[in-house]
Design a protein around this motif. Structure first.
Motif, PDB file in Angstrom:
ATOM      1  N   ASN A  24      14.037 -35.921  47.987  1.00  0.00           N
ATOM      2  CA  ASN A  24      13.010 -35.108  49.080  1.00  0.00           C
ATOM      3  C   ASN A  24      11.870 -35.088  48.170  1.00  0.00           C
ATOM      4  OD1 ASN A  24      12.037 -32.130  49.656  1.00  0.00           O
ATOM      5  ND2 ASN A  24      12.968 -33.090  51.330  1.00  0.00           N
ATOM      6  N   PHE A  25      10.966 -35.836  48.925  1.00  0.00           N
ATOM      7  CA  PHE A  25       9.658 -35.757  48.395  1.00  0.00           C
ATOM      8  C   PHE A  25       8.853 -34.380  49.190  1.00  0.00           C
ATOM      9  CE2 PHE A  25      10.601 -40.258  48.177  1.00  0.00           C
ATOM     10  CZ  PHE A  25       9.945 -40.517  46.664  1.00  0.00           C
ATOM     11  N   TRP A  26       8.139 -33.700  48.442  1.00  0.00           N
ATOM     12  CA  TRP A  26       7.557 -32.318  48.728  1.00  0.00           C
ATOM     13  C   TRP A  26       6.432 -32.126  48.051  1.00  0.00           C
ATOM     14  CZ3 TRP A  26       7.631 -27.356  46.820  1.00  0.00           C
ATOM     15  CH2 TRP A  26       8.204 -27.255  45.631  1.00  0.00           C
ATOM     16  N   ALA A  27       5.714 -30.784  48.242  1.00  0.00           N
ATOM     17  CA  ALA A  27       4.655 -30.389  47.572  1.00  0.00           C
ATOM     18  C   ALA A  27       4.699 -28.858  47.961  1.00  0.00           C
ATOM     19  CB  ALA A  27       3.272 -30.938  47.933  1.00  0.00           C
ATOM     20  N   THR A  28       4.040 -28.045  46.902  1.00  0.00           N
ATOM     21  CA  THR A  28       3.909 -26.696  47.265  1.00  0.00           C
ATOM     22  C   THR A  28       2.915 -26.202  48.301  1.00  0.00           C
ATOM     23  OG1 THR A  28       2.084 -26.585  45.408  1.00  0.00           O
ATOM     24  CG2 THR A  28       4.524 -26.114  44.620  1.00  0.00           C
ATOM     25  N   TRP A  29       2.069 -27.075  48.652  1.00  0.00           N
ATOM     26  CA  TRP A  29       0.992 -26.732  49.602  1.00  0.00           C
ATOM     27  C   TRP A  29       1.626 -27.253  50.964  1.00  0.00           C
ATOM     28  CZ3 TRP A  29       0.234 -31.418  51.971  1.00  0.00           C
ATOM     29  CH2 TRP A  29       0.280 -32.446  51.020  1.00  0.00           C
ATOM     30  N   CYS A  30       2.625 -27.935  51.198  1.00  0.00           N
ATOM     31  CA  CYS A  30       3.104 -28.292  52.306  1.00  0.00           C
ATOM     32  C   CYS A  30       4.087 -27.531  53.147  1.00  0.00           C
ATOM     33  CB  CYS A  30       3.903 -29.634  51.916  1.00  0.00           C
ATOM     34  SG  CYS A  30       5.027 -30.304  53.369  1.00  0.00           S
ATOM     35  N   ALA A  31       3.431 -26.713  54.192  1.00  0.00           N
ATOM     36  CA  ALA A  31       4.211 -25.830  54.845  1.00  0.00           C
ATOM     37  C   ALA A  31       5.538 -26.163  55.417  1.00  0.00           C
ATOM     38  CB  ALA A  31       3.459 -25.313  56.189  1.00  0.00           C
ATOM     39  N   PRO A  32       5.801 -27.380  56.029  1.00  0.00           N
ATOM     40  CA  PRO A  32       7.133 -27.936  56.365  1.00  0.00           C
ATOM     41  C   PRO A  32       8.051 -28.062  55.308  1.00  0.00           C
ATOM     42  CG  PRO A  32       5.641 -29.287  57.488  1.00  0.00           C
ATOM     43  CD  PRO A  32       4.855 -28.294  56.751  1.00  0.00           C
ATOM     44  N   CYS A  33       7.697 -28.457  54.056  1.00  0.00           N
ATOM     45  CA  CYS A  33       8.102 -28.579  52.832  1.00  0.00           C
ATOM     46  C   CYS A  33       8.894 -27.340  52.659  1.00  0.00           C
ATOM     47  CB  CYS A  33       7.494 -29.260  51.798  1.00  0.00           C
ATOM     48  SG  CYS A  33       6.759 -30.908  52.136  1.00  0.00           S
ATOM     49  N   ARG A  34       8.036 -26.337  52.357  1.00  0.00           N
ATOM     50  CA  ARG A  34       8.418 -25.044  52.084  1.00  0.00           C
ATOM     51  C   ARG A  34       9.447 -24.334  52.931  1.00  0.00           C
ATOM     52  NH1 ARG A  34       4.784 -22.718  48.211  1.00  0.00           N
ATOM     53  NH2 ARG A  34       5.137 -20.634  48.781  1.00  0.00           N
ATOM     54  N   GLU A  35       9.298 -24.618  54.206  1.00  0.00           N
ATOM     55  CA  GLU A  35      10.431 -24.389  55.264  1.00  0.00           C
ATOM     56  C   GLU A  35      11.783 -24.996  54.891  1.00  0.00           C
ATOM     57  OE1 GLU A  35      11.262 -22.050  58.697  1.00  0.00           O
ATOM     58  OE2 GLU A  35       9.346 -22.219  57.667  1.00  0.00           O
ATOM     59  N   GLU A  36      11.959 -26.294  54.578  1.00  0.00           N
ATOM     60  CA  GLU A  36      13.073 -26.721  54.555  1.00  0.00           C
ATOM     61  C   GLU A  36      13.821 -26.573  53.216  1.00  0.00           C
ATOM     62  OE1 GLU A  36      13.110 -31.064  55.178  1.00  0.00           O
ATOM     63  OE2 GLU A  36      11.707 -31.455  53.480  1.00  0.00           O
ATOM     64  N   MET A  37      13.024 -26.218  52.300  1.00  0.00           N
ATOM     65  CA  MET A  37      13.707 -26.187  50.920  1.00  0.00           C
ATOM     66  C   MET A  37      14.785 -25.098  50.713  1.00  0.00           C
ATOM     67  SD  MET A  37      12.984 -27.532  48.102  1.00  0.00           S
ATOM     68  CE  MET A  37      11.267 -28.487  48.235  1.00  0.00           C
ATOM     69  N   PRO A  38      14.997 -24.126  51.403  1.00  0.00           N
ATOM     70  CA  PRO A  38      16.109 -23.283  51.287  1.00  0.00           C
ATOM     71  C   PRO A  38      17.216 -23.863  51.858  1.00  0.00           C
ATOM     72  CG  PRO A  38      14.259 -21.656  52.031  1.00  0.00           C
ATOM     73  CD  PRO A  38      13.834 -23.222  51.998  1.00  0.00           C
ATOM     74  N   SER A  39      17.160 -24.882  52.844  1.00  0.00           N
ATOM     75  CA  SER A  39      18.490 -25.659  53.381  1.00  0.00           C
ATOM     76  C   SER A  39      18.747 -26.514  52.389  1.00  0.00           C
ATOM     77  CB  SER A  39      18.046 -26.081  54.856  1.00  0.00           C
ATOM     78  OG  SER A  39      17.224 -27.174  54.518  1.00  0.00           O
ATOM     79  N   LEU A  40      17.677 -27.124  51.704  1.00  0.00           N
ATOM     80  CA  LEU A  40      18.182 -28.387  50.463  1.00  0.00           C
ATOM     81  C   LEU A  40      19.053 -27.607  49.455  1.00  0.00           C
ATOM     82  CD1 LEU A  40      14.625 -30.211  50.595  1.00  0.00           C
ATOM     83  CD2 LEU A  40      17.087 -31.227  51.433  1.00  0.00           C
ATOM     84  N   ASP A  41      18.550 -26.448  49.027  1.00  0.00           N
ATOM     85  CA  ASP A  41      19.161 -25.451  47.980  1.00  0.00           C
ATOM     86  C   ASP A  41      20.632 -25.372  48.370  1.00  0.00           C
ATOM     87  OD1 ASP A  41      18.967 -24.123  45.407  1.00  0.00           O
ATOM     88  OD2 ASP A  41      19.287 -22.333  46.866  1.00  0.00           O
ATOM     89  N   ALA A  42      20.683 -24.663  49.751  1.00  0.00           N
ATOM     90  CA  ALA A  42      21.995 -24.502  50.140  1.00  0.00           C
ATOM     91  C   ALA A  42      23.203 -25.788  50.445  1.00  0.00           C
ATOM     92  CB  ALA A  42      22.147 -23.837  51.643  1.00  0.00           C
ATOM     93  N   LEU A  43      22.371 -26.892  50.539  1.00  0.00           N
ATOM     94  CA  LEU A  43      22.904 -28.166  50.817  1.00  0.00           C
ATOM     95  C   LEU A  43      23.655 -28.540  49.374  1.00  0.00           C
ATOM     96  CD1 LEU A  43      24.171 -30.661  52.171  1.00  0.00           C
ATOM     97  CD2 LEU A  43      21.826 -31.604  51.764  1.00  0.00           C
ATOM     98  N   GLN A  44      22.701 -28.331  48.308  1.00  0.00           N
ATOM     99  CA  GLN A  44      22.991 -28.595  46.947  1.00  0.00           C
ATOM    100  C   GLN A  44      24.113 -27.851  46.529  1.00  0.00           C
ATOM    101  OE1 GLN A  44      22.592 -30.998  45.003  1.00  0.00           O
ATOM    102  NE2 GLN A  44      23.412 -30.519  43.038  1.00  0.00           N
ATOM    103  N   GLN A  45      24.155 -26.380  46.750  1.00  0.00           N
ATOM    104  CA  GLN A  45      25.039 -25.607  46.327  1.00  0.00           C
ATOM    105  C   GLN A  45      26.383 -25.882  46.886  1.00  0.00           C
ATOM    106  OE1 GLN A  45      24.069 -21.333  46.709  1.00  0.00           O
ATOM    107  NE2 GLN A  45      21.954 -21.657  46.172  1.00  0.00           N
TER     108      GLN A  45
END
Length: 185
Positions: free
Chosen positions: A71-92
């Motif tokens: 996943n390519f992302w950035a701290t300033w990217c609102a959609p990136c910030r939105e999806e990050m918790p789901s990526l974390d749950a997927l990794q878990q």
């Protein structure tokens, strides 16, 4: 002649199996996964190095043998910030010796801002890798964020999604589990 016929039959069977596997993945493009584009043939990924928060050096080849959701992302990217918790749950849920979510902050992302964001959102299972000069993003034709790339066990890109998604949705988990189980390879 018999040897050639056996070889031709084996090749035809192998190609047929790959076509069926690719069709299986296509049939899993539902919900958030509708936008995933699968490639007809796998694409080589970048060999450039990226760093972790301790300045350790890594490449995507470090993950060969595993299915990777890059996943390519950035701290300033609102959609990136939105999806990050789901990526974390997927990794878990799926992360382990067969599968890894690799998040790569590309461009200007000061480490304190990344750590603050991860803390604010309760991100616990994701790595903090950096591509500050966007070398990997450029080489892998990442235009806009977020972009998420599916990499097979051979270290090749087999598909990608442009934009954010719920990566912990039933559709995403089913699609990624199929890739882990060998469909599309």
């Amino acid at each position: 002649m018999i040897r050639l016929s056996i070889l031709s039959l084996a090749l035809a069977f192998g190609l047929g199996a790959n076509a069926v596997a690719a069709q299986d993945l296509e049939s899993l493009r539902e919900g958030y996964m509708r936008g995933v584009v699968f490639h007809e043939t796998p694409i080589d990924v970048s060999g450039q190095t990226f760093t972790d928060m301790e300045n350790g050096s890594h490449t995507l080849a470090d993950f060969e043998g595993q299915v990777v959701l890059l996943n390519f992302w950035a701290t300033w990217c609102a959609p990136c910030r939105e999806e990050m918790p789901s990526l974390d749950a997927l990794q878990q849920d799926l992360g382990g010796e067969d599968f890894q979510v690799v998040t790569l902050a590309t461009g200007r992302n000061p480490p304190p801002a990344i750590l603050r964001f991860f803390d604010e959102e309760g991100i616990e299972a994701l790595p903090t890798y950096l591509d500050p000069r966007q070398d990997i993003a450029r080489e892998m034709s990442v235009f806009g964020l977020p972009i998420t790339v599916i990499i097979d066990r051979n270290g090749q890109e087999i598909g990608r999604l442009r934009g954010d998604a719920d990566w912990h949705s039933a559709e995403a988990v089913a699609l990624l589990q199929a890739v882990i189980d060998g469909a599309g390879s």
